[in-house]
Scaffold this motif. Structure first.
Motif, PDB file in Angstrom:
ATOM      1  N   PHE A 132     -11.685   9.223  -1.280  1.00 33.18           N
ATOM      2  CA  PHE A 132     -12.260   8.276  -0.394  1.00 33.18           C
ATOM      3  C   PHE A 132     -12.637   7.189  -1.217  1.00 33.18           C
ATOM      4  O   PHE A 132     -13.480   7.481  -2.230  1.00 33.18           O
ATOM      5  CB  PHE A 132     -13.586   8.824   0.375  1.00 33.18           C
ATOM      6  N   PRO A 133     -12.567   5.934  -0.999  1.00 29.82           N
ATOM      7  CA  PRO A 133     -11.713   5.337   0.242  1.00 29.82           C
ATOM      8  C   PRO A 133     -10.295   5.899  -0.014  1.00 29.82           C
ATOM      9  O   PRO A 133      -9.867   6.364  -1.332  1.00 29.82           O
ATOM     10  CB  PRO A 133     -11.757   4.109   0.254  1.00 29.82           C
ATOM     11  N   LEU A 134      -9.442   5.722   0.817  1.00 26.62           N
ATOM     12  CA  LEU A 134      -8.130   6.189   0.633  1.00 26.62           C
ATOM     13  C   LEU A 134      -7.081   5.170   0.202  1.00 26.62           C
ATOM     14  O   LEU A 134      -7.481   4.116   0.728  1.00 26.62           O
ATOM     15  CB  LEU A 134      -7.763   6.736   2.220  1.00 26.62           C
ATOM     16  N   ASP A 135      -6.298   5.618  -0.714  1.00 28.75           N
ATOM     17  CA  ASP A 135      -5.638   4.525  -1.452  1.00 28.75           C
ATOM     18  C   ASP A 135      -4.294   4.581  -0.950  1.00 28.75           C
ATOM     19  O   ASP A 135      -3.365   5.542  -0.759  1.00 28.75           O
ATOM     20  CB  ASP A 135      -5.645   4.960  -3.078  1.00 28.75           C
ATOM     21  N   LEU A 136      -3.717   3.413  -0.853  1.00 28.13           N
ATOM     22  CA  LEU A 136      -2.489   3.085  -0.213  1.00 28.13           C
ATOM     23  C   LEU A 136      -1.350   3.807  -1.037  1.00 28.13           C
ATOM     24  O   LEU A 136      -0.762   4.452  -0.142  1.00 28.13           O
ATOM     25  CB  LEU A 136      -2.271   1.428  -0.075  1.00 28.13           C
ATOM     26  N   VAL A 137      -1.114   3.555  -2.184  1.00 26.83           N
ATOM     27  CA  VAL A 137      -0.229   4.133  -3.080  1.00 26.83           C
ATOM     28  C   VAL A 137      -0.516   5.747  -3.210  1.00 26.83           C
ATOM     29  O   VAL A 137       0.564   6.348  -2.972  1.00 26.83           O
ATOM     30  CB  VAL A 137      -0.445   3.434  -4.351  1.00 26.83           C
ATOM     31  N   PHE A 138      -1.691   6.010  -3.091  1.00 23.67           N
ATOM     32  CA  PHE A 138      -1.991   7.671  -2.926  1.00 23.67           C
ATOM     33  C   PHE A 138      -1.206   8.431  -1.986  1.00 23.67           C
ATOM     34  O   PHE A 138      -0.621   9.354  -1.840  1.00 23.67           O
ATOM     35  CB  PHE A 138      -3.464   7.919  -2.988  1.00 23.67           C
ATOM     36  N   ILE A 139      -1.512   7.586  -0.808  1.00 20.30           N
ATOM     37  CA  ILE A 139      -1.078   8.230   0.411  1.00 20.30           C
ATOM     38  C   ILE A 139       0.235   8.043   0.867  1.00 20.30           C
ATOM     39  O   ILE A 139       1.135   9.160   1.056  1.00 20.30           O
ATOM     40  CB  ILE A 139      -1.460   7.594   1.732  1.00 20.30           C
ATOM     41  N   LEU A 140       0.864   6.946   0.252  1.00 18.32           N
ATOM     42  CA  LEU A 140       2.516   6.788   0.605  1.00 18.32           C
ATOM     43  C   LEU A 140       3.059   7.458  -0.422  1.00 18.32           C
ATOM     44  O   LEU A 140       4.309   7.886  -0.150  1.00 18.32           O
ATOM     45  CB  LEU A 140       2.734   5.368   0.593  1.00 18.32           C
ATOM     46  N   LEU A 141       2.898   7.477  -1.728  1.00 18.22           N
ATOM     47  CA  LEU A 141       3.569   8.199  -2.859  1.00 18.22           C
ATOM     48  C   LEU A 141       3.384   9.398  -3.119  1.00 18.22           C
ATOM     49  O   LEU A 141       4.122  10.202  -3.671  1.00 18.22           O
ATOM     50  CB  LEU A 141       3.733   7.048  -3.779  1.00 18.22           C
ATOM     51  N   LYS A 142       2.173   9.675  -2.961  1.00 16.95           N
ATOM     52  CA  LYS A 142       1.781  10.966  -3.804  1.00 16.95           C
ATOM     53  C   LYS A 142       1.022  12.299  -2.957  1.00 16.95           C
ATOM     54  O   LYS A 142       1.467  13.333  -2.991  1.00 16.95           O
ATOM     55  CB  LYS A 142       0.642  10.718  -4.626  1.00 16.95           C
ATOM     56  N   ASP A 143       0.384  12.151  -2.139  1.00 16.28           N
ATOM     57  CA  ASP A 143      -0.322  13.038  -1.371  1.00 16.28           C
ATOM     58  C   ASP A 143      -0.681  12.737  -0.066  1.00 16.28           C
ATOM     59  O   ASP A 143      -0.364  11.686   0.606  1.00 16.28           O
ATOM     60  CB  ASP A 143      -1.640  13.970  -2.332  1.00 16.28           C
ATOM     61  N   THR A 144      -1.495  13.660   0.678  1.00 14.09           N
ATOM     62  CA  THR A 144      -2.167  13.340   1.987  1.00 14.09           C
ATOM     63  C   THR A 144      -3.424  14.080   1.972  1.00 14.09           C
ATOM     64  O   THR A 144      -3.877  14.669   1.335  1.00 14.09           O
ATOM     65  CB  THR A 144      -1.015  13.912   3.023  1.00 14.09           C
ATOM     66  N   ILE A 145      -3.962  13.888   3.403  1.00 15.04           N
ATOM     67  CA  ILE A 145      -5.177  14.884   3.559  1.00 15.04           C
ATOM     68  C   ILE A 145      -4.708  15.935   4.603  1.00 15.04           C
ATOM     69  O   ILE A 145      -4.083  15.816   5.573  1.00 15.04           O
ATOM     70  CB  ILE A 145      -6.136  14.164   4.471  1.00 15.04           C
ATOM     71  N   CYS A 146      -5.079  17.085   4.265  1.00 14.93           N
ATOM     72  CA  CYS A 146      -4.685  18.269   4.833  1.00 14.93           C
ATOM     73  C   CYS A 146      -5.097  18.341   6.229  1.00 14.93           C
ATOM     74  O   CYS A 146      -6.344  18.151   6.530  1.00 14.93           O
ATOM     75  CB  CYS A 146      -4.856  19.564   4.284  1.00 14.93           C
ATOM     76  N   HIS A 147      -4.133  18.532   7.474  1.00 19.03           N
ATOM     77  CA  HIS A 147      -4.534  18.635   8.798  1.00 19.03           C
ATOM     78  C   HIS A 147      -5.875  19.689   9.221  1.00 19.03           C
ATOM     79  O   HIS A 147      -6.649  19.361   9.968  1.00 19.03           O
ATOM     80  CB  HIS A 147      -3.485  18.698   9.672  1.00 19.03           C
ATOM     81  N   GLN A 148      -5.689  20.686   8.221  1.00 19.94           N
ATOM     82  CA  GLN A 148      -6.873  21.437   8.394  1.00 19.94           C
ATOM     83  C   GLN A 148      -8.189  21.282   8.321  1.00 19.94           C
ATOM     84  O   GLN A 148      -9.301  21.540   8.940  1.00 19.94           O
ATOM     85  CB  GLN A 148      -6.464  22.660   7.357  1.00 19.94           C
ATOM     86  N   VAL A 149      -8.205  20.208   7.366  1.00 16.22           N
ATOM     87  CA  VAL A 149      -9.821  19.618   7.432  1.00 16.22           C
ATOM     88  C   VAL A 149     -10.118  18.285   8.060  1.00 16.22           C
ATOM     89  O   VAL A 149     -11.225  17.611   7.772  1.00 16.22           O
ATOM     90  CB  VAL A 149     -10.028  19.377   5.778  1.00 16.22           C
ATOM     91  N   CYS A 150      -9.096  17.923   8.934  1.00 14.63           N
ATOM     92  CA  CYS A 150      -9.334  16.661   9.520  1.00 14.63           C
ATOM     93  C   CYS A 150      -9.874  16.936  10.989  1.00 14.63           C
ATOM     94  O   CYS A 150      -9.559  17.851  11.964  1.00 14.63           O
ATOM     95  CB  CYS A 150      -7.815  15.986   9.978  1.00 14.63           C
ATOM     96  N   PHE A 151     -10.649  16.162  11.541  1.00 14.07           N
ATOM     97  CA  PHE A 151     -11.378  16.109  12.813  1.00 14.07           C
ATOM     98  C   PHE A 151     -10.863  14.571  13.439  1.00 14.07           C
ATOM     99  O   PHE A 151     -11.352  13.766  12.900  1.00 14.07           O
ATOM    100  CB  PHE A 151     -12.572  16.324  12.797  1.00 14.07           C
ATOM    101  N   ILE A 152      -9.905  14.752  14.434  1.00 11.08           N
ATOM    102  CA  ILE A 152      -9.166  13.463  14.902  1.00 11.08           C
ATOM    103  C   ILE A 152      -9.857  13.171  16.343  1.00 11.08           C
ATOM    104  O   ILE A 152      -9.835  13.845  16.967  1.00 11.08           O
ATOM    105  CB  ILE A 152      -7.839  13.568  14.811  1.00 11.08           C
ATOM    106  N   HIS A 153     -10.351  11.733  16.319  1.00  6.59           N
ATOM    107  CA  HIS A 153     -10.543  11.401  17.680  1.00  6.59           C
ATOM    108  C   HIS A 153      -9.572  11.322  18.581  1.00  6.59           C
ATOM    109  O   HIS A 153      -8.475  11.002  18.436  1.00  6.59           O
ATOM    110  CB  HIS A 153     -11.312   9.948  17.532  1.00  6.59           C
ATOM    111  N   HIS A 154      -9.991  12.113  19.781  1.00  4.70           N
ATOM    112  CA  HIS A 154      -8.928  12.263  20.907  1.00  4.70           C
ATOM    113  C   HIS A 154      -8.100  11.075  21.445  1.00  4.70           C
ATOM    114  O   HIS A 154      -6.991  11.122  21.684  1.00  4.70           O
ATOM    115  CB  HIS A 154      -9.739  12.678  22.184  1.00  4.70           C
ATOM    116  N   SER A 155      -8.847   9.815  21.136  1.00  2.00           N
ATOM    117  CA  SER A 155      -8.056   8.567  21.424  1.00  2.00           C
ATOM    118  C   SER A 155      -6.982   8.203  20.898  1.00  2.00           C
ATOM    119  O   SER A 155      -6.003   7.359  21.243  1.00  2.00           O
ATOM    120  CB  SER A 155      -9.388   7.381  21.549  1.00  2.00           C
TER     121      SER A 155
END
Length: 292
Positions: A132-155
């Motif tokens: 945090f904060p999420l880095d553009l290069v980190f997300i696109l090229l390297k890794d992600t946030i595991c869905h198991q630890v995400c709470f995603i707003h229904h919207s």
């Protein structure tokens, strides 16, 4: 009253893992949740486990055992029955760490996530702190946030579902499209939310996940810009080496500033929209030719 959280668990022939998942949910003191279980027609005793767990459990609002088209199809099925303000996808074999849900402030932020623990073997576990904060290069090229630890707003699922033409990368695509490209609100909770098996399908099919990401990037991000991101990443690695040297005091690490990340995100969003316009126009042109 609408529950604050819908926990969706997808399972297929993983009765031992499913039992761990269900027990971790059962032991939460946080009570404003519903639990939805989507089984893909297991034949290993999972159905009996689900029935025992659901009997007399007011939190279980829906469960089913029937064939499906894979993990993301099962997760989408769960969405259809979810009534919570937030959704969490805690699949069989994943489990909550301690009494953790009570430590999460569901304050309306669209993407809430925490840290994860990976079980590499029976006696070796690795705690990974989500960035945090999420880095553009980190997300696109390297890794992600595991869905198991995400709470995603229904919207964020009102007009979206996980893409079933991907086997491993669809939750990554959802993060990229919503946090990186659409700029939805997000925050990190500094606690370990869940543990998952480091020897599961994501680990054993790692190259497939990379291939699927590259496929999405190729379809949505112009090649020239992607090449520029690769060059940027190489440059940042070199700058980090300089930063740790005697020259580090006089070399500004521009790419690590929040301002740089915001500008990069705006550029990606602009190129993504341009690419979408041309892709849409090309599809319409092809359809018109077919009709003729």
């Amino acid at each position: 009253m609408r529950p604050k959280l819908s926990i969706i668990t997808v399972n297929f022939n993983n009765n031992s893992g499913l039992s761990k998942t269900l027990e971790s949910v059962r032991h939460q003191s946080f009570s404003s949740y519903e639990h939805i279980i989507i089984d893909a027609g297991s034949k290993d005793g999972s159905l009996e486990t689900i029935k025992q767990y659901a009997e007399g459990n007011p939190h279980v609002t829906f469960w089913v055992s029937e064939p499906d088209k894979g993990i993301y199809d099962g997760m989408n099925k769960g969405m259809e029955h979810a009534g919570g303000e937030y959704l969490q996808f805690l699949n069989s074999g994943d489990f909550l760490v301690g009494d953790v849900l009570g430590q999460v402030d569901f304050d309306g932020t669209e993407y809430i996530y925490g840290d994860v623990r990976v079980a590499v073997s029976a006696d070796k576990k690795i705690n990974i702190q989500s960035p945090f904060p999420l880095d553009l290069v980190f997300i696109l090229l390297k890794d992600t946030i595991c869905h198991q630890v995400c709470f995603i707003h229904h919207s964020l699922f009102n007009n979206q579902r996980y893409r079933t033409d991907y086997i491993l990368a669809s939750d990554w695509i959802h993060i990229v499209e919503n946090i990186i490209l659409r700029g939805c609100s997000y925050k990190r909770v500094p606690v370990c939310i869940a543990e998952y098996d480091g020897n599961g399908i994501s680990a054993s099919s790692g190259s497939l996940g990379v291939d699927e990401r590259m496929r999405w990037i190729k379809d949505n991000i112009p090649a020239a810009f992607y090449d520029s991101l690769l060059e940027l990443d190489r440059t940042r690695m070199e700058l980090n080496e300089y930063k740790n040297s005697e020259l580090g005091k006089i070399i500004p690490i521009v790419s690590h500033t929040r301002r740089f990340s915001k500008r990069a995100r705006k550029l990606v969003l602009f190129l993504y929209r341009i690419n979408s316009i041309f892709s849409s126009s090309s599809r319409r042109h092809k359809n018109q030719k077919k009709k003729k």
